[in-house]
Design a protein around this motif. Sequence first.
Motif, mmCIF file in Angstrom:
data_model
loop_
_atom_site.group_PDB
_atom_site.id
_atom_site.type_symbol
_atom_site.label_atom_id
_atom_site.label_comp_id
_atom_site.label_asym_id
_atom_site.label_seq_id
_atom_site.Cartn_x
_atom_site.Cartn_y
_atom_site.Cartn_z
ATOM 1 N N ASP A 1 3.245 8.548 -0.456
ATOM 2 C CA ASP A 1 2.732 8.675 0.903
ATOM 3 C C ASP A 1 3.747 9.182 1.934
ATOM 4 O OD1 ASP A 1 0.213 7.946 0.138
ATOM 5 O OD2 ASP A 1 0.423 5.861 0.742
ATOM 6 N N THR A 2 4.931 9.576 1.520
ATOM 7 C CA THR A 2 5.884 10.283 2.369
ATOM 8 C C THR A 2 6.090 9.647 3.747
ATOM 9 O OG1 THR A 2 5.242 12.336 1.257
ATOM 10 C CG2 THR A 2 6.560 12.554 3.224
ATOM 11 N N ASP A 3 7.092 8.807 3.878
ATOM 12 C CA ASP A 3 7.412 8.085 5.111
ATOM 13 C C ASP A 3 8.194 9.020 6.040
ATOM 14 O OD1 ASP A 3 7.317 5.831 6.693
ATOM 15 O OD2 ASP A 3 9.173 4.995 5.903
ATOM 16 N N ILE A 4 7.541 9.529 7.100
ATOM 17 C CA ILE A 4 8.180 10.490 7.991
ATOM 18 C C ILE A 4 7.776 10.250 9.444
ATOM 19 C CG2 ILE A 4 8.428 12.330 6.285
ATOM 20 C CD1 ILE A 4 5.867 13.553 7.264
ATOM 21 N N ASP B 1 2.438 3.768 18.367
ATOM 22 C CA ASP B 1 3.822 3.885 17.927
ATOM 23 C C ASP B 1 4.507 5.097 18.535
ATOM 24 O OD1 ASP B 1 3.993 1.628 16.446
ATOM 25 O OD2 ASP B 1 3.683 2.595 14.501
ATOM 26 N N ARG B 2 5.806 4.990 18.674
ATOM 27 C CA ARG B 2 6.603 6.113 19.150
ATOM 28 C C ARG B 2 6.632 7.211 18.087
ATOM 29 N NH1 ARG B 2 5.717 5.745 23.908
ATOM 30 N NH2 ARG B 2 3.979 4.745 22.883
ATOM 31 N N LYS B 3 6.546 8.440 18.525
ATOM 32 C CA LYS B 3 6.493 9.564 17.597
ATOM 33 C C LYS B 3 7.753 9.677 16.732
ATOM 34 C CE LYS B 3 3.630 12.356 20.725
ATOM 35 N NZ LYS B 3 3.635 13.516 21.637
ATOM 36 N N ARG B 4 8.856 9.153 17.242
ATOM 37 C CA ARG B 4 10.107 9.280 16.488
ATOM 38 C C ARG B 4 10.194 8.288 15.330
ATOM 39 N NH1 ARG B 4 11.460 6.372 21.068
ATOM 40 N NH2 ARG B 4 12.546 4.389 20.704
ATOM 41 N N TYR B 5 9.340 7.238 15.357
ATOM 42 C CA TYR B 5 9.343 6.271 14.268
ATOM 43 C C TYR B 5 8.809 6.926 12.994
ATOM 44 C CZ TYR B 5 9.734 2.659 17.926
ATOM 45 O OH TYR B 5 10.124 1.892 18.976
ATOM 46 N N THR B 6 9.156 6.377 11.852
ATOM 47 C CA THR B 6 8.618 6.878 10.593
ATOM 48 C C THR B 6 7.497 5.972 10.108
ATOM 49 O OG1 THR B 6 10.262 5.682 9.278
ATOM 50 C CG2 THR B 6 10.798 7.944 9.941
ATOM 51 N N SER B 7 6.406 6.564 9.668
ATOM 52 C CA SER B 7 5.295 5.855 9.052
ATOM 53 C C SER B 7 4.810 6.682 7.866
ATOM 54 C CB SER B 7 4.154 5.651 10.064
ATOM 55 O OG SER B 7 4.505 4.704 11.054
ATOM 56 N N ARG B 8 3.960 6.103 7.086
ATOM 57 C CA ARG B 8 3.437 6.813 5.916
ATOM 58 C C ARG B 8 2.341 7.804 6.330
ATOM 59 N NH1 ARG B 8 5.089 4.767 0.969
ATOM 60 N NH2 ARG B 8 6.291 2.839 1.141
ATOM 61 N N VAL B 9 2.038 8.723 5.431
ATOM 62 C CA VAL B 9 1.074 9.781 5.686
ATOM 63 C C VAL B 9 0.124 9.893 4.505
ATOM 64 C CG1 VAL B 9 0.775 12.266 6.010
ATOM 65 C CG2 VAL B 9 2.688 11.088 7.120
#
Length: 262
Positions: free
Chosen positions: A134-137, A248-256
């Motif tokens: 799921d690529t954490d970005i 969430d802040r755009k700079r944080y990393t989350s899954r996709v």
Amino acid sequence: MLKKFSRFSTVLLVIASCLFGANVASADSVWVQSYERTSQAHACVAQPGETPWQEAWGSDSSWTPSWEQWANGGKGGWTCTRSITWARTPVASGSSSVTYALGDIGPGGGLVFLISGGKTYETAPNTWGDASTDTDIAWCNITNSDITGAVGTAVGTGSANTTAMQPAACTTGAGVSARAYRGGGFTDWFLPSKDELNAMWLYSLVTGFPTATYGFAIDEYWSSSQSDVSGAWSQGLGNGDEGDQYDDRKRYTSRVRPVRAF
């Protein structure tokens, strides 16, 4: 009261599959959601933080007063209730013979999790990413800029949001990564909108995705819906046990998790 959509304190979620009745096709799945109220005179109102149900999901998306046996510790009591009908067997776009139901594998190799507004939505397998599942970005490499056109939250707006996030605005990030996915040879994959992402959670909550291939990590996933100049909406999807949505802040990393509609 609902703290956030589908996260309950004194709320009961009742699921009924293949219910038959007026205006409900025999292959439909009807979901009923209720919460307790203090008396018969208690007004049924929208709950704080809930995501509105889309018009295509039913002719009446409002809470209505009712009496349910489950309330008041099983003694029965006054409740507020609403329902959603999920159609299972529409004709796939561009085809006069192929049909897809919830839970089928779509033409792009994804799992069909939503059928709404004449569109069938499939989600990519959890192995779609190269670096990790799921690529954490980050949402976008430009973290403090308004992305014009990436503000849709409703079902049906995810693709347009993702297009707005493309190289003219973001050169890397969740939207760019989702659009670059080529499952089934298709180029129309996108980052789901806030409500599309929530529909993925709702489906997994009831049925459970086959974990080995389509399951979610117990983590937050990005939507393509920008909330403000520096933020975007994400949601916890951990195998149906997390339903809260976050700004969430755009700079944080989350899954996709890419999806496509056809």
